[in-house]
Motif scaffolding. Structure first.
Motif, PDB file in Angstrom:
ATOM      1  N   ILE A  85     132.983  96.497  41.634  1.00 22.74           N
ATOM      2  CA  ILE A  85     134.346  95.995  41.622  1.00 22.74           C
ATOM      3  C   ILE A  85     135.184  96.745  40.776  1.00 22.74           C
ATOM      4  CG2 ILE A  85     135.509  93.982  41.036  1.00 22.74           C
ATOM      5  CD1 ILE A  85     133.863  93.545  43.647  1.00 22.74           C
ATOM      6  N   VAL A  86     134.621  97.219  39.591  1.00 24.76           N
ATOM      7  CA  VAL A  86     135.506  97.816  38.513  1.00 24.76           C
ATOM      8  C   VAL A  86     135.697  99.357  39.051  1.00 24.76           C
ATOM      9  CG1 VAL A  86     135.576  98.895  36.330  1.00 24.76           C
ATOM     10  CG2 VAL A  86     134.822  96.392  36.561  1.00 24.76           C
ATOM     11  N   GLN A  88     135.732 100.198  42.330  1.00 28.09           N
ATOM     12  CA  GLN A  88     136.702 100.023  43.401  1.00 28.09           C
ATOM     13  C   GLN A  88     138.144  99.619  43.180  1.00 28.09           C
ATOM     14  OE1 GLN A  88     135.230 101.440  46.106  1.00 28.09           O
ATOM     15  NE2 GLN A  88     134.461  99.958  47.397  1.00 28.09           N
ATOM     16  N   ALA A  89     138.079  98.720  42.270  1.00 25.97           N
ATOM     17  CA  ALA A  89     139.524  98.410  41.431  1.00 25.97           C
ATOM     18  C   ALA A  89     140.134  99.683  40.989  1.00 25.97           C
ATOM     19  CB  ALA A  89     139.366  97.323  40.400  1.00 25.97           C
ATOM     20  N   TRP A  90     139.705 100.456  40.099  1.00 26.82           N
ATOM     21  CA  TRP A  90     139.968 101.429  39.653  1.00 26.82           C
ATOM     22  C   TRP A  90     140.663 102.608  41.071  1.00 26.82           C
ATOM     23  CZ3 TRP A  90     138.539 106.929  39.526  1.00 26.82           C
ATOM     24  CH2 TRP A  90     139.088 107.761  38.627  1.00 26.82           C
ATOM     25  N   LEU A  91     139.758 102.801  41.824  1.00 25.32           N
ATOM     26  CA  LEU A  91     140.216 103.752  42.920  1.00 25.32           C
ATOM     27  C   LEU A  91     141.247 103.163  43.707  1.00 25.32           C
ATOM     28  CD1 LEU A  91     136.764 104.551  44.472  1.00 25.32           C
ATOM     29  CD2 LEU A  91     138.323 106.184  43.442  1.00 25.32           C
ATOM     30  N   LEU A  92     141.388 101.767  43.986  1.00 26.02           N
ATOM     31  CA  LEU A  92     142.435 101.177  44.577  1.00 26.02           C
ATOM     32  C   LEU A  92     143.816 101.318  43.688  1.00 26.02           C
ATOM     33  CD1 LEU A  92     140.766  97.828  45.949  1.00 26.02           C
ATOM     34  CD2 LEU A  92     141.876  99.850  47.266  1.00 26.02           C
ATOM     35  N   LYS A  93     143.556 101.052  42.418  1.00 25.22           N
ATOM     36  CA  LYS A  93     144.953 101.429  41.606  1.00 25.22           C
ATOM     37  C   LYS A  93     145.332 102.749  41.493  1.00 25.22           C
ATOM     38  CE  LYS A  93     146.618 100.644  36.850  1.00 25.22           C
ATOM     39  NZ  LYS A  93     147.888 100.492  37.460  1.00 25.22           N
ATOM     40  N   ARG A  94     144.471 103.680  41.513  1.00 26.24           N
ATOM     41  CA  ARG A  94     144.914 105.077  41.435  1.00 26.24           C
ATOM     42  C   ARG A  94     145.306 105.588  42.732  1.00 26.24           C
ATOM     43  NH1 ARG A  94     143.873 108.870  37.243  1.00 26.24           N
ATOM     44  NH2 ARG A  94     143.789 110.896  38.129  1.00 26.24           N
ATOM     45  N   GLY A  96     144.997 104.050  46.242  1.00 27.09           N
ATOM     46  CA  GLY A  96     144.898 102.973  47.212  1.00 27.09           C
ATOM     47  C   GLY A  96     143.655 103.323  48.284  1.00 27.09           C
ATOM     48  N   GLN A  97     142.757 103.594  47.500  1.00 27.47           N
ATOM     49  CA  GLN A  97     141.482 103.816  48.432  1.00 27.47           C
ATOM     50  C   GLN A  97     140.306 103.161  47.707  1.00 27.47           C
ATOM     51  OE1 GLN A  97     141.464 108.104  48.135  1.00 27.47           O
ATOM     52  NE2 GLN A  97     141.830 108.188  50.538  1.00 27.47           N
ATOM     53  N   THR A  98     139.260 102.657  48.843  1.00 28.94           N
ATOM     54  CA  THR A  98     138.074 102.421  47.942  1.00 28.94           C
ATOM     55  C   THR A  98     137.120 103.637  48.351  1.00 28.94           C
ATOM     56  OG1 THR A  98     137.223 101.779  50.404  1.00 28.94           O
ATOM     57  CG2 THR A  98     138.352 100.089  48.869  1.00 28.94           C
ATOM     58  N   LEU A  99     135.771 103.771  47.701  1.00 28.32           N
ATOM     59  CA  LEU A  99     134.738 104.732  48.161  1.00 28.32           C
ATOM     60  C   LEU A  99     134.767 105.073  49.557  1.00 28.32           C
ATOM     61  CD1 LEU A  99     131.838 103.873  45.823  1.00 28.32           C
ATOM     62  CD2 LEU A  99     133.600 105.603  45.393  1.00 28.32           C
ATOM     63  N   ALA A 116     150.809 100.381  47.393  1.00 30.63           N
ATOM     64  CA  ALA A 116     150.363  99.056  47.127  1.00 30.63           C
ATOM     65  C   ALA A 116     149.805  98.894  45.724  1.00 30.63           C
ATOM     66  CB  ALA A 116     149.673  98.503  48.176  1.00 30.63           C
ATOM     67  N   SER A 117     150.246  97.813  45.079  1.00 31.89           N
ATOM     68  CA  SER A 117     150.115  97.697  43.640  1.00 31.89           C
ATOM     69  C   SER A 117     148.522  97.021  43.825  1.00 31.89           C
ATOM     70  CB  SER A 117     150.716  96.608  43.047  1.00 31.89           C
ATOM     71  OG  SER A 117     150.858  95.326  43.539  1.00 31.89           O
ATOM     72  N   LEU A 118     147.801  97.204  42.743  1.00 29.81           N
ATOM     73  CA  LEU A 118     146.541  96.583  42.538  1.00 29.81           C
ATOM     74  C   LEU A 118     146.744  95.310  42.415  1.00 29.81           C
ATOM     75  CD1 LEU A 118     143.600  97.017  42.109  1.00 29.81           C
ATOM     76  CD2 LEU A 118     143.708  96.758  39.555  1.00 29.81           C
ATOM     77  N   THR A 119     147.492  94.558  41.927  1.00 28.85           N
ATOM     78  CA  THR A 119     147.560  93.028  42.047  1.00 28.85           C
ATOM     79  C   THR A 119     147.681  92.713  43.213  1.00 28.85           C
ATOM     80  OG1 THR A 119     148.785  93.056  39.853  1.00 28.85           O
ATOM     81  CG2 THR A 119     149.108  91.070  41.366  1.00 28.85           C
ATOM     82  N   ARG A 120     148.583  93.240  44.348  1.00 26.06           N
ATOM     83  CA  ARG A 120     148.876  92.856  45.626  1.00 26.06           C
ATOM     84  C   ARG A 120     147.619  92.964  46.328  1.00 26.06           C
ATOM     85  NH1 ARG A 120     152.580  92.100  49.322  1.00 26.06           N
ATOM     86  NH2 ARG A 120     154.312  92.217  47.970  1.00 26.06           N
ATOM     87  N   LEU A 121     147.036  94.028  45.973  1.00 24.57           N
ATOM     88  CA  LEU A 121     145.432  94.190  46.655  1.00 24.57           C
ATOM     89  C   LEU A 121     144.516  93.129  46.502  1.00 24.57           C
ATOM     90  CD1 LEU A 121     145.388  98.290  46.555  1.00 24.57           C
ATOM     91  CD2 LEU A 121     146.071  96.716  48.654  1.00 24.57           C
ATOM     92  N   LEU A 122     144.362  92.954  45.121  1.00 27.04           N
ATOM     93  CA  LEU A 122     143.384  92.022  44.783  1.00 27.04           C
ATOM     94  C   LEU A 122     144.052  90.632  45.148  1.00 27.04           C
ATOM     95  CD1 LEU A 122     141.928  93.549  41.597  1.00 27.04           C
ATOM     96  CD2 LEU A 122     141.081  93.596  43.999  1.00 27.04           C
TER      97      LEU A 122
END
Length: 170
Positions: A85-86, A88-94, A96-99, A116-122
């Motif tokens: 999760i950490v 994936q969250a780092w990749l999403l924030k940086r 906008g992608q997962t692995l 899209a912000s990490l807050t919005r994505l999560l």
């Protein structure tokens, strides 16, 4: 018309009078359903591989040093899940992608093309769907509905609609 009026119209120190419009942000081409499916499968495989690697090592270690099987379960499954999760969250924030999305060269953006912000994505895209999926009977139906909505003309799932996001080619 006197000379003072003429100079006021042609003042070299005046700000430009040309109207400037903001450049439109383009969202990019929508990602295909197949690429999105493969990205999701790759994410699941990555979580499985991490759970297997950390879980086997952690469970064996926990069982060796403590007789509590609950601790082995937490170490075997909880720790890899949190690590995943950490990451994936780092990749999403940086980016906008997962692995999986990075491997398939697709990313998540707002419908206007902005990041899209990490807050919005999560808070809007991921966690509400996870919570709904925990509800017996309703959860699996909601998950099915969410996934079937990708076959609409827009190609967006329910979680995309809730978060005002879309998946595009990177």
């Amino acid at each position: 018309m006197d000379d003072t009026d003429n100079r006021a119209k042609h003042n070299p120190f005046a700000p430009p009078a040309t109207p400037v419009e903001d450049a439109a942000v383009e969202a990019g081409d929508p990602a295909g359903r197949g690429a999105r499916l493969i990205a999701t499968l790759l994410d699941a495989l990555a979580l499985g591989a991490l759970t297997l690697a950390v879980g086997l090592f952690g469970s064996v270690t926990a069982l060796r040093f403590a007789a509590a099987s609950a601790m082995a379960y937490v170490v075997g499954f909880g720790v890899p899940f949190l690590l995943f999760i950490v990451l994936q969250a780092w990749l999403l924030k940086r980016r906008g992608q997962t692995l999986g999305k990075a491997a398939m060269q697709i990313r998540i953006v707002r419908t206007d093309g902005s990041r899209a912000s990490l807050t919005r994505l999560l808070a809007l895209r991921t966690i509400p769907m996870w919570l709904v999926m925990l509800v017996p009977v309703v959860g699996p139906l909601a998950a099915l509905l969410d996934n079937l909505m990708i076959f609409r003309p827009s190609g967006r799932c329910l979680h995309d609609d809730v978060a005002d996001t879309m998946v595009v080619c990177a």
